[in-house]
Design a protein around this motif. Structure first.
Motif, short mmCIF file in Angstrom:
data_model
loop_
_atom_site.label_atom_id
_atom_site.label_comp_id
_atom_site.label_asym_id
_atom_site.label_seq_id
_atom_site.Cartn_x
_atom_site.Cartn_y
_atom_site.Cartn_z
N LYS A 64 60.61 9.46 39.81
CA LYS A 64 61.32 9.94 41.14
C LYS A 64 60.53 11.08 41.92
O LYS A 64 60.44 11.25 43.06
CB LYS A 64 62.71 10.37 41.14
CG LYS A 64 63.56 9.20 40.63
CD LYS A 64 65.11 9.80 40.72
CE LYS A 64 66.11 8.94 40.00
NZ LYS A 64 67.36 9.40 39.73
N LEU A 65 59.93 11.77 41.06
CA LEU A 65 58.96 13.06 41.63
C LEU A 65 57.74 12.69 42.24
O LEU A 65 57.14 11.75 41.82
CB LEU A 65 59.04 14.29 40.34
CG LEU A 65 60.36 14.77 39.71
CD1 LEU A 65 60.18 15.51 38.72
CD2 LEU A 65 61.28 15.64 41.00
N THR A 66 57.54 13.32 43.15
CA THR A 66 56.21 13.05 44.00
C THR A 66 55.61 14.54 44.10
O THR A 66 56.16 15.56 44.23
CB THR A 66 56.36 12.60 45.34
OG1 THR A 66 57.11 13.01 46.03
CG2 THR A 66 57.03 11.01 45.10
N ASP A 67 54.39 14.57 44.37
CA ASP A 67 53.43 15.64 44.81
C ASP A 67 53.83 16.28 46.09
O ASP A 67 53.88 15.75 47.12
CB ASP A 67 52.00 15.22 44.99
CG ASP A 67 51.02 16.48 45.17
OD1 ASP A 67 51.51 17.58 45.58
OD2 ASP A 67 49.78 16.04 44.79
N MET A 68 54.29 17.33 45.92
CA MET A 68 55.01 18.27 47.16
C MET A 68 53.92 19.36 47.57
O MET A 68 54.30 20.14 48.39
CB MET A 68 56.28 18.72 46.56
CG MET A 68 57.26 18.27 46.37
SD MET A 68 58.71 19.01 45.85
CE MET A 68 59.44 19.89 47.04
N THR A 69 52.56 19.06 47.35
CA THR A 69 51.68 20.07 47.92
C THR A 69 50.77 19.75 48.88
O THR A 69 50.12 20.67 49.52
CB THR A 69 50.53 20.49 46.60
OG1 THR A 69 49.85 19.24 46.33
CG2 THR A 69 51.31 20.85 45.33
N GLN A 70 51.10 18.66 49.59
CA GLN A 70 50.52 18.35 50.81
C GLN A 70 50.87 19.37 51.82
O GLN A 70 51.84 19.95 52.19
CB GLN A 70 50.84 16.88 51.30
CG GLN A 70 50.64 15.69 50.26
CD GLN A 70 51.79 15.56 49.15
OE1 GLN A 70 52.54 16.55 49.07
NE2 GLN A 70 51.83 14.41 48.78
N GLY A 71 49.55 19.63 52.44
CA GLY A 71 49.62 20.62 53.69
C GLY A 71 49.61 22.33 53.14
O GLY A 71 49.57 22.75 54.13
N ALA A 72 49.79 22.32 52.10
CA ALA A 72 49.72 23.84 51.55
C ALA A 72 48.32 24.25 51.44
O ALA A 72 47.31 23.56 50.76
CB ALA A 72 50.21 23.97 50.08
N ALA A 124 57.59 18.00 34.82
CA ALA A 124 58.12 17.88 36.22
C ALA A 124 57.48 18.58 37.23
O ALA A 124 57.22 18.20 38.12
CB ALA A 124 59.64 18.07 36.17
N HIS A 125 57.23 19.87 36.71
CA HIS A 125 56.40 20.88 37.67
C HIS A 125 55.00 19.88 37.78
O HIS A 125 54.11 20.14 38.98
CB HIS A 125 56.22 22.02 37.07
CG HIS A 125 57.31 22.92 37.51
ND1 HIS A 125 58.01 23.74 36.48
CD2 HIS A 125 57.76 23.29 38.67
CE1 HIS A 125 59.05 24.58 37.14
NE2 HIS A 125 58.84 24.19 38.34
N ILE A 126 54.35 19.55 36.78
CA ILE A 126 53.09 18.48 36.78
C ILE A 126 53.27 17.48 37.98
O ILE A 126 52.32 17.48 38.71
CB ILE A 126 52.46 18.11 35.58
CG1 ILE A 126 52.17 19.34 34.62
CG2 ILE A 126 51.22 17.46 35.90
CD1 ILE A 126 51.96 19.10 33.39
#
Length: 405
Positions: free
Chosen positions: A16-24, A212-214
């Motif tokens: 369920k988890l996805t990359d959340m770094t977009q735009g950072a 999960a952090h990865i």
């Protein structure tokens, strides 16, 4: 069963988890230059001719140069006016150049030469022959002792007015990176709560948290992780042989990550199963102390007064007094940025007035040895209007993540 706790698997939650770094985006070169200029203004006001920043977060903060402290002297000299220059072993120059954001002359020493003698020579080339020289407070004693013996003509002082003076006030970009890192770790907390089951070990949980952090975009995984069940949760930084999870245990998970060097650090405490009256009582008592600290954090108030506000709540309910347990055995909070613990601190002996841009953890942990512990840890930052949460406190003991709020 506590809402949002248990009922899933590691495989399902990771999917369920996805990359959340977009735009950072990382700190820009212009911001690094502005930081140096700010430090130089402070140095001029304090009468400090130059400061030495050692490999580590101070070097990274001012120059964008990632380098880790070791037995070899690697760092930068920032004069009160003029360009930054570096000191490094000659064999490391090409590597060091690859890590630089703020370029500068690299002054080198060979393995059989003294970097401490070189330090004074660089100052002389900068036109500095006397006065106060600030040494990075995080530098190892051998560096300070080496330069002091090699060049006793200078008066060596703590560089903290410039280092902490700059770093404890975060820019909008820093606040954005801190916010994103904390958002990512909160999603990890939600996911890990759902994979809990009877018999799961702390090692299994820690491995999931790292994975999960990865998945949310941190290639290095968790920066740290503490997982405690039952009575083990009464000990802030864990025990030698942590127990596996049993039904109706208190669960305490404290973890975080780094996004472009900026830290998250969030703790959640809840019950795997059905909370008993005592777990409900202490959970709410802890949250009352956390909220009291937040409400006391007003511009111009001292850091000490925030700690006092949390401690007063706990002492009024029969805990303590002071740092005694059952009660709150440590400070209420710490500053956070490139270091997970940095200035200033929400502790009784820190009289630093709160100012816009300061960031803090808020974690007045309630420890009851022989029973369990409760730590709610969220962070807030100061604005001209007062404190603002990065992540809001847990919703309730029955629904910690607010799924049915």
């Amino acid at each position: 069963m506590t809402i949002g706790v248990g009922g899933s698997t590691a495989e399902q939650e990771l999917a369920k988890l996805t990359d959340m770094t977009q735009g950072a985006a990382p700190i820009s070169r212009d911001e690094y230059s502005a930081r140096i200029a700010n430090a130089q203004s402070i140095m001029q006001a304090e009468g400090i001719a130059a400061i030495y920043v050692n490999a580590g977060t101070n070097l990274y903060y001012f120059t964008g140069t990632r380098w880790y402290a070791s037995e070899r002297m690697v760092g930068a000299i920032i004069p009160a006016s003029g360009a930054v220059e570096y000191i490094a072993p000659a064999f490391e120059v090409d590597t060091l150049l690859g890590y630089m954001t703020i370029e500068g002359k690299v002054n080198t020493w060979q393995e059989d030469e003294s970097p401490y003698a070189l330090f004074g020579n660089v100052l002389a080339q900068m036109g500095i022959s006397s006065g106060d020289i600030g040494i990075d407070e995080s530098a190892a004693f051998f560096i300070f002792d080496g330069v002091r013996q090699a060049h006793p003509q200078f008066n060596y002082v703590n560089a903290k007015p410039a280092t902490a003076g700059c770093r404890m006030i975060k820019s909008a970009t820093e606040l954005s990176l801190l916010q994103r890192a904390k958002d990512m770790t909160l999603e990890v907390h939600k996911a890990v709560a759902r994979i809990l089951r009877e018999g799961i070990t702390t090692t299994e949980v820690e491995a999931f948290i790292n994975a999960a952090h990865i998945k949310v975009g941190i290639s290095a995984g968790s920066y740290f992780c503490i997982v405690l069940f039952g009575e083990d949760s009464a000990y802030p930084h864990g025990v030698k042989s942590p127990k596996a999870l049993e039904l109706n245990d208190t669960v305490l998970i404290d973890t975080g990550c780094q996004l472009f060097g900026y830290n998250s650090d969030i703790t959640r405490t809840y019950v795997y199963g059905e909370p008993c009256a005592r777990q409900r009582e202490l959970w709410q008592c802890e949250q009352d102390a956390q909220i009291a600290a937040f409400e006391a954090a007003q511009l111009g108030a001292s850091c000490a007064s925030v700690d006092r506000a949390a401690r007063d709540v706990l002492e009024a309910k029969g805990f303590g007094p002071g740092y005694d347990v059952p009660g709150l055995p440590h400070r209420t909070g710490h500053g956070i940025g490139l270091d997970i613990h940095e200035w200033p601190y929400l502790v009784l002996n820190d009289q630093t007035p709160l100012a816009a841009g300061m960031c803090f953890s808020n974690e007045p942990m309630l420890c009851v040895p022989g029973e369990f512990g409760v730590r709610h840890e969220d962070h807030f930052y100061m604005t001209e209007q007062g404190p603002v949460w990065f992540t809001k406190p847990a919703h309730s003991i029955d629904d910690p993540f607010g799924y049915e709020a």
